[in-house]
Motif scaffolding. Structure first.
Motif, PDB file in Angstrom:
ATOM      1  N   PRO A  59       0.994  -0.798  -0.408  1.00 52.36           N
ATOM      2  CA  PRO A  59      -0.190  -0.020   0.099  1.00 52.36           C
ATOM      3  C   PRO A  59       0.762   1.122  -0.274  1.00 52.36           C
ATOM      4  N   ILE A  60       1.685   1.217   0.699  1.00 51.22           N
ATOM      5  CA  ILE A  60       2.436   2.368   0.133  1.00 51.22           C
ATOM      6  C   ILE A  60       4.081   2.510  -0.716  1.00 51.22           C
ATOM      7  N   LYS A  61       3.754   1.826  -1.484  1.00 51.26           N
ATOM      8  CA  LYS A  61       4.583   1.466  -2.468  1.00 51.26           C
ATOM      9  C   LYS A  61       4.190   1.957  -3.344  1.00 51.26           C
ATOM     10  N   THR A  62       1.754   1.917  -3.517  1.00 47.58           N
ATOM     11  CA  THR A  62       1.201   2.427  -4.069  1.00 47.58           C
ATOM     12  C   THR A  62       1.334   3.680  -4.093  1.00 47.58           C
ATOM     13  N   PHE A  63       1.092   3.732  -2.944  1.00 51.45           N
ATOM     14  CA  PHE A  63       0.636   5.358  -2.621  1.00 51.45           C
ATOM     15  C   PHE A  63       1.630   6.346  -2.573  1.00 51.45           C
ATOM     16  N   LEU A  64       3.004   6.169  -2.558  1.00 55.98           N
ATOM     17  CA  LEU A  64       4.510   7.302  -2.428  1.00 55.98           C
ATOM     18  C   LEU A  64       4.501   7.188  -4.761  1.00 55.98           C
ATOM     19  N   ASN A  65       3.903   5.836  -5.466  1.00 52.39           N
ATOM     20  CA  ASN A  65       4.500   5.852  -6.726  1.00 52.39           C
ATOM     21  C   ASN A  65       2.919   7.564  -6.868  1.00 52.39           C
ATOM     22  N   ALA A  66       1.776   7.339  -6.619  1.00 53.79           N
ATOM     23  CA  ALA A  66       0.301   8.036  -7.112  1.00 53.79           C
ATOM     24  C   ALA A  66       0.855   9.705  -6.293  1.00 53.79           C
ATOM     25  N   THR A  67       1.449   9.883  -5.151  1.00 56.13           N
ATOM     26  CA  THR A  67       1.647  11.616  -4.993  1.00 56.13           C
ATOM     27  C   THR A  67       3.081  12.244  -5.070  1.00 56.13           C
ATOM     28  N   GLU A  74       5.570  16.995   0.932  1.00 57.25           N
ATOM     29  CA  GLU A  74       5.238  16.389   2.272  1.00 57.25           C
ATOM     30  C   GLU A  74       4.465  16.429   3.209  1.00 57.25           C
ATOM     31  N   TRP A  75       3.535  17.464   2.622  1.00 60.16           N
ATOM     32  CA  TRP A  75       1.650  16.773   2.888  1.00 60.16           C
ATOM     33  C   TRP A  75       1.372  15.398   3.524  1.00 60.16           C
ATOM     34  N   TYR A  76       2.093  14.410   1.954  1.00 57.21           N
ATOM     35  CA  TYR A  76       1.816  13.174   2.525  1.00 57.21           C
ATOM     36  C   TYR A  76       2.586  12.254   2.974  1.00 57.21           C
ATOM     37  N   GLY A  77       3.487  13.064   3.937  1.00 55.90           N
ATOM     38  CA  GLY A  77       4.611  11.922   5.032  1.00 55.90           C
ATOM     39  C   GLY A  77       3.789  11.385   6.012  1.00 55.90           C
ATOM     40  N   PHE A  78       3.393  12.327   6.432  1.00 52.66           N
ATOM     41  CA  PHE A  78       2.580  11.964   7.418  1.00 52.66           C
ATOM     42  C   PHE A  78       1.986  10.381   7.664  1.00 52.66           C
ATOM     43  N   ILE A  79       1.253  10.037   6.178  1.00 49.68           N
ATOM     44  CA  ILE A  79       0.804   8.985   6.081  1.00 49.68           C
ATOM     45  C   ILE A  79       2.046   8.015   6.145  1.00 49.68           C
TER      46      ILE A  79
END
Length: 212
Positions: A59-67, A74-79
């Motif tokens: 899930p985090i690999k997918t999230f990082l690729n999407a953002t 950096e606002w997505y970094g908290f997740i």
């Protein structure tokens, strides 16, 4: 994980299948059937690896690729950092056979032990700053504190920059992936009677005990 009226240990393994796997291992071990015990232990290693990958890594690999191309990512970094903290504590629990990270005393011990394995420049003091500022700040208060901040601009897990300690969630995530991959490779070559294997089996059983 619950879907289609069933509880799953990982995507391809229902909880009841995982529970049967544990019981089969115990029966084989206690009856002296070393071949079956070895086979069941390898399967336990496999489903534990899949659980970590299914719940956290993928899930985090997918999230990082999407953002990755988003402005102000950096606002997505908290997740990402929140999951990183789960991965740090879960790894600590696996290698010591703990039910929860506080079983070893203060939770900060997990960070003092794991973070230096990821970067030998991380001292115990830096690990403590990460724990108090990043982990406790995000998990308990929804923001970083103790002069820590999340950034994707500096490629370090934690680095002093002026008055701040800057932490890159993607750098930490990549280092954790390598740590877990190394662990799975090493544990798969261990005999089920070795201490490291017994601690992983203990953690596997503890997870199952929390699911009725």
């Amino acid at each position: 994980m619950f879907t289609n009226d069933k509880m799953y240990f990982c995507k391809e393994c229902e909880i009841e299948v995982a529970r049967a796997l544990y019981n089969d291992f115990i029966n084989a071990r206690d009856s002296g059937d070393s071949n079956q015990a070895r086979i069941k232990f390898q399967k336990i290693c496999s489903v534990m690896k899949k659980r970590v990958n299914d719940h956290y890594i993928s899930p985090i690999k997918t999230f990082l690729n999407a953002t990755c191309s988003h402005e102000h990512r950096e606002w997505y970094g908290f997740i990402v950092m929140g999951i990183n903290c789960i991965l740090i504590e879960f790894y600590y629990e696996m290698i010591y056979g703990y039910d929860q990270s506080s079983d070893g005393g203060e939770v900060s011990v997990a960070y003092k032990i794991v973070l230096p394995q990821l970067d030998n420049e991380i001292t115990e003091d830096k690990a403590k700053i990460f724990y108090k500022g990043i982990r406790c700040g995000i998990i308990h208060q929804g923001h970083t504190k103790k002069q820590t901040a999340i950034t994707f601009e500096y490629d370090k897990i934690i680095e002093k920059n002026g008055p701040y300690y800057l932490c890159n969630p993607q750098t930490l995530f990549e280092a954790l992936k390598k740590l877990y991959n190394s662990y799975w490779e090493i544990i798969s070559m261990k005999a089920y009677t070795e201490t490291e294997s017994e601690l992983l089996i203990k953690k596997f059983h503890l997870i199952l005990q929390h699911v009725n």
